[in-house]
Every structure is written in C-alpha cells, then in structure tokens.
Scaffold this active site. Structure first.
Site: not given
Length: 173
Positions: A57, A94
C-alpha cells in the site's frame, strides 16, 4: 472488451463477482487526493530526493507524492520481486517475521528520503525500511503513514526518526 461481449452474458460467475463489489460513492478519489495533498504540502520544501514506498500500500501513495515533489520513487518489496542486486532486512511483526528488499542501484549516498506506508502497527516494517535506506547511505528524514494505531499517539519518532501520522483508526464497533 467486457466478458459479457465475449459470450459470457448470463454467466452466474460474473453476477457473483459483480455482487461482491461494494460501491462507496466518492471513494477513494477525494480521500486519496486529500491524503496525497497533505503529504505533498509537508514534504514539498524539504529537499526530499527519495520517496520509499513499502509494499504494497505504500505503492499507492508513494509514486503520487514523489511525482508532486520532484523526487524518485523507490519500492521496498517482499523477497524475490526486484530485479538486479538487492539487499534485505528481516524484521518482526506482531504475528511473525518478514523481510523487505531494496535495489542497491536506486539510492545514492547522502540522498534525503522519506518512507511512506499506509499503516503503522508495531513499527517493525518502518524500522526495517529505515535500516535498508541507511545501509545504502541515504538520510531518512521522516516516516509517514496514513493511519497509526492509538499506542503511537504522542510518539513523535521511530528509531530516532520523526514519525508523521495523519489519523488513527475509527472505532467501528
């Protein structure tokens, strides 16, 4: 040529595809333009020569910003997608590990760079981006993201580099 013009008129697969596409009036043009304009206003007079966009993105915003400020766009990509000689940086997310690569021929020593991505969640991707650019001799001026999770609120730097975030996510519950 549309598929319906090529013998697929009435094909239920086309209806299923069409039904799965959600149309939101006036999106993304005004929001995209506003986002790019804010970044351009911020970086226009900072003598930036590189806008590095993080896959994927960052590729949406980066080229438009680079074009508007007269900089070159440098893609930071997932492994094995760039031609030529590359260097890579592994980093933690994460939910696991990942890796970014950069073409070594695109960055000159001392060039002023910004890193653009859509979202900063943990900072791992941006930190790897900073490391890659600095290994090639660039001076990373700032990292910029459209969205930052609330735990970044009030945080003005990442790895000693300024961090600029436009908005935090809306609570959709």
């Amino acid at each position: 040529m549309f598929a319906v013009e090529n013998g697929l008129q009435g094909d239920p697969r086309l209806k299923a595809i069409s039904d799965a596409i959600r149309v939101i009036p006036h999106f993304p043009k005004p929001a995209f333009k506003d986002t790019v304009d804010i970044f351009v206003d911020r970086y226009r007079d900072m003598a930036i020569s590189i806008v590095a966009g993080v896959e994927a993105r960052g590729f949406v915003f980066g080229p438009s910003i680079a074009l508007a400020i007269g900089a070159k766009f440098i893609p930071l990509r997932k492994p094995n997608k760039l031609p030529g000689k590359v260097i890579y940086e592994e980093y933690e997310l994460e939910y696991g590990n990942d890796c970014l690569e950069i073409d070594v021929g695109g960055v000159g020593d001392g060039e002023r760079a910004i890193v653009i991505d859509d979202l900063v969640a943990t900072g791992g991707t941006l930190s790897a981006s900073i490391t890659l650019l600095e290994r090639l001799g660039a001076h990373v001026v700032e990292c910029a993201c459209v969205i930052g999770f609330p735990h970044f609120k009030g945080q003005s730097s990442l790895n000693g580099k300024p961090l600029y975030i436009l908005v935090e996510p809306q609570n959709t519950n």
